[in-house]
Design an enzyme around this catalytic site. Sequence first.
Site, mmCIF file in Angstrom:
data_model
loop_
_atom_site.group_PDB
_atom_site.id
_atom_site.type_symbol
_atom_site.label_atom_id
_atom_site.label_comp_id
_atom_site.label_asym_id
_atom_site.label_seq_id
_atom_site.Cartn_x
_atom_site.Cartn_y
_atom_site.Cartn_z
ATOM 1 N N VAL A 64 -5.605 -5.646 -5.220
ATOM 2 C CA VAL A 64 -4.214 -5.982 -5.545
ATOM 3 C C VAL A 64 -3.928 -6.998 -4.760
ATOM 4 O O VAL A 64 -2.993 -7.787 -4.730
ATOM 5 C CB VAL A 64 -3.483 -4.710 -5.053
ATOM 6 C CG1 VAL A 64 -1.998 -5.003 -5.108
ATOM 7 C CG2 VAL A 64 -3.658 -3.610 -5.896
ATOM 8 N N GLY A 74 0.859 -1.228 -0.119
ATOM 9 C CA GLY A 74 -0.066 -0.073 0.024
ATOM 10 C C GLY A 74 0.712 1.128 -0.025
ATOM 11 O O GLY A 74 0.593 2.305 -0.648
ATOM 12 N N HIS A 122 -3.825 -15.389 -11.645
ATOM 13 C CA HIS A 122 -2.336 -14.786 -11.253
ATOM 14 C C HIS A 122 -1.935 -15.874 -10.158
ATOM 15 O O HIS A 122 -2.240 -15.884 -9.182
ATOM 16 C CB HIS A 122 -2.390 -13.421 -10.689
ATOM 17 C CG HIS A 122 -1.257 -13.046 -9.859
ATOM 18 N ND1 HIS A 122 0.021 -12.943 -10.575
ATOM 19 C CD2 HIS A 122 -1.079 -12.690 -8.559
ATOM 20 C CE1 HIS A 122 0.736 -12.388 -9.442
ATOM 21 N NE2 HIS A 122 0.303 -12.351 -8.442
#
Length: 307
Positions: free
Chosen positions: A123, A19, A180
């Site tokens: 994310v 972050g 992913h």
Amino acid sequence: MPDSKLSSSIAIVGAGDVGATIAYSLVMNPVAGDILIVDPKEEVRDAQIQDLSDATFHGNTSTQVRAGTHKEAGQCDIIVFTAGAKQKQGESRADLIGRNKSILESAISDMQPFAEKTILLLVANPVDVITYFAQKYSNLPKSQVIGSGTFLDSARLRGVLAAKAEVSASSIDAYVLGEHGESQFVAWSAASIGGVPLEQTLLPNTKLDKDAIAEDTKNKATSIIENKGATNYGIGAVAASICKSILSDQRNIRPVSHYQEDLGVCLSIPAVIGRQGLVRTIEMRFNEEEQGKLKKSAEALKEIINA
């Protein structure tokens, strides 16, 4: 392209290494006027804000970094979700995902109701699974919920191919697609350099071990984590790039995780990214082997989702 730097805001949920690095990327390459950092660990959050604020004082950015609440985050133009638990020793992947789902659901509940045009960028890993559940929990249009997906994997692939071909990575179109993770694959049939098929552009006597390249691309993050404990710079740059594509309505094509109606999961396929989030999916012509790998990737994700 509209200049939205002075008026737009980005919330980053999670003040850990990832972050903070995303915030730093957004400060050094200004995309928004305000960056809100949201984290229940106030001491860590405030320390990150103080450190990041020092980076804004050199005079080349008008971006302000400050603490924010979940409610404030829900009104931002983009919410970048990086929060998640780390795997404990002996903890199964299913248990870890369960904990991260709970963190996600709680955070989304605290952020609601969302602003009409808010884009939710996921994310946190496993990013495809988290993106899938974020769509369920948020009730935002599917086009406004996207994951970073295999964007970073694809950038790593282009770096390898650029070195092999001795050209700039920006001249290469090549994608890692699907999950992913373990079932990701390289769409070799669509790889090109300067619009010319990859095999036709390589230097004489250049040999590509495609399986080895695909495996190295997949395992690079693991190698980095083993040696330094985390990966943050690559994903920081990728997330900031996606934010810029959105706020500047750049209509870039990026391999991001988004919902595939025919497969019933979120995974990475190239898509056009603009101010509305996902503008459209690029329909790729996979060969038979790649089509099989895409379906296998979707099945692997379904198993995780339904576990």
